[in-house]
Scaffold this active site. Structure first.
Site, PDB file in Angstrom:
ATOM      1  N   GLY A  82       0.819  -1.210   0.000  1.00 46.10           N
ATOM      2  CA  GLY A  82       0.000   0.000   0.000  1.00 46.10           C
ATOM      3  C   GLY A  82       0.847   1.252   0.000  1.00 46.10           C
ATOM      4  O   GLY A  82       2.054   1.203  -0.245  1.00 46.10           O
ATOM      5  N   ASN A  83       0.217   2.380   0.248  1.00 44.06           N
ATOM      6  CA  ASN A  83       0.954   3.638   0.310  1.00 44.06           C
ATOM      7  C   ASN A  83       0.358   4.512   1.412  1.00 44.06           C
ATOM      8  O   ASN A  83      -0.606   4.131   2.066  1.00 44.06           O
ATOM      9  CB  ASN A  83       0.934   4.340  -1.049  1.00 44.06           C
ATOM     10  CG  ASN A  83      -0.481   4.656  -1.481  1.00 44.06           C
ATOM     11  OD1 ASN A  83      -1.151   5.477  -0.882  1.00 44.06           O
ATOM     12  ND2 ASN A  83      -0.951   3.962  -2.525  1.00 44.06           N
TER      13      ASN A  83
END
Ligand code: CTP
Length: 420
Positions: free
Chosen positions: A228-229
């Site tokens: 993810g980020n």
């Protein structure tokens, strides 16, 4: 401009003359629904942030919350009928002098009376005499909201320039749930604040459909892990909120944000880049503008393990093989769903921000690219932002450090300019 000293206090211009301060004048119309009690919180938010609020309940609203509560919380007299204080001509004055009228909750009956121009109580008289922006926050049972009569009344009010916030989905009066719940008073207040800050009577995005993506995609490796980020989604939500306040119909495609739905916005929840693409293409089909504020993972794991991946003490960890995700912004830009559709991208860069931004704008083929610098302590999760909006026409619009909503307003100014 009126004589006297003017000072700008975000977000309104407050007129100061001698010792007196002209507070923005808000009329809070309350109609007869169980959600009337939530209007008390809305009222408090207005009064505590320096607004002068005149509450105009309908007679049925007083079955839910009494006049004494409205009067005590607002510090102003409260009446429902045109026959009180007739010498002050309240049925005309209250509407004429308002900077904003907000009706929360707006029942099906109040929407109908407003749409048909009835003037059978103080609230409907006020709606007819108001020349300021008008916001309705409907609340009713799903069946009433979905009834063609209500939908036509809402369409009529919107066509005339009123902002009708979409009801929220959730628990209704009894055990039933569905669309029709009054949006959170905090969200209604935010819409009103933006409308007041813009100070326009005609919402400039009225009749437009805009689609905004927000948040960050998550690409699952197994049932418990993902790539993810760090995008919080706050900028995308600010874009959605401000567009709704400017009269647009807004679809917000939200990836893993955990933020409350903005009032008056259709929210589509997604998880991965592939799901985001699907939702964006669907919503963009009839959109006037598309803003890709979401941080999309460029790659996803080639394989998904249906069971949790276990470590093995006698082996090195297995490499994660990645495959490319589709470039949604480039695809939407290259294959525009309708002529004149305006497309905006975001680019978070750590180095050579403007030069990289120009290259990216050309590569993506969008009309505007909002470029900002990111780093360890910059932008992610913060309430503020600072950016330069690059235009495919060579323009460069710097937006100084400030609330994410201020950047959102600049984006909609530039989009609105291109749409017209
Ligand atoms: N974007 C997209 N689809 C992707 C990647 C990015 O639609 N697969 C969009 C983002 O929503 C954003 C813009 O493209 O509006 C720029 O995102 P960014 O991550 O900066 O671009 P990349 O193409 O991934 O470039 P980089 O090589 O710098 O990562």
């Amino acid at each position: 401009m009126l004589p006297g000293l003017w000072c700008v206090m975000e977000p309104y211009v407050i007129r100061v003359r001698g010792d007196t301060v002209d507070k923005p004048r808000v009329v809070l119309g309350v109609s007869g629904g169980i959600a009337a009690y939530k209007a008390c919180e809305l009222l408090r938010r207005f009064t505590e942030s320096g607004h002068d609020v005149r509450v105009v309940p309908t007679a049925s609203a007083l079955h839910f919350v009494g006049a004494a509560t409205w009067s005590a919380l607002s510090g102003n007299p409260v009446s429902t009928e045109v026959w009180d204080d007739v010498h002050e001509v309240p049925h005309v004055r209250i509407g004429q002098h308002a900077d904003l009228v907000v009706v929360a909750p707006a029942t099906a009956d109040t929407l109908a009376r407003a749409a048909h121009g009835l003037a059978d109580d103080l609230l409907t008289n006020t709606l007819l005499t108001a020349r300021c922006p008008v916001v309705f926050a409907p609340a009713m049972h799903t069946e009433m909201w979905e009834h063609p009569a209500t939908q036509e009344n809402v369409a009529t009010l919107r066509r005339r320039g009123a902002i009708v916030i979409e009801p929220a989905v959730g628990r209704l009066t009894g055990v039933d749930t569905g669309k029709g719940r009054l949006p959170d008073p905090v969200e209604i207040f935010e819409v009103c604040r933006r409308v007041l800050a813009r100070g326009v009577t005609e919402p400039d995005l009225k009749g437009r459909h805009v689609v905004v993506s927000a948040g960050g995609t998550r690409e699952p490796l197994d049932p418990v892990r993902f790539l993810g980020n760090r995008s919080s989604g706050k900028q995308g939500y600010a874009l959605a909120r401000t567009a709704a306040a400017r009269g647009a119909r807004v679809t917000l495609v939200a990836a893993n944000t955990g933020l409350p739905d903005p009032a008056g916005v259709d929210v589509v929840q997604v998880g991965t880049a592939v799901q985001l693409r699907e939702a964006m293409l669907k919503a963009a089909a009839d959109a006037d503008a598309v803003v890709m504020a979401a941080a999309v993972a460029d790659f996803r794991p080639a394989a998904y393990a249906s069971g949790k991946i276990k470590k093995k003490d006698d082996q090195d960890p297995a490499p994660i093989v990645l495959v490319r995700n589709p470039d949604i912004l480039a695809e939407i830009s290259a294959d525009r769903a309708r002529p004149g559709q305006v497309i905006v991208g975001f680019a978070a860069e750590t180095d050579d921000v403007l030069a990289n931004g120009r290259v990216k704008l050309a590569r993506k083929g969008c009309d505007l690219l909002v470029v900002n610098e990111v780093g360890e302590r910059k932008t992610f999760g913060s309430e503020e932002n600072e950016a330069v909006v690059l235009g495919a026409d060579g323009s460069e619009t710097p937006v100084p450090h400030g609330p994410k909503e201020a950047l959102a307003e600049v984006v909609w100014d530039l989009v609105g300019h291109r749409l017209t």
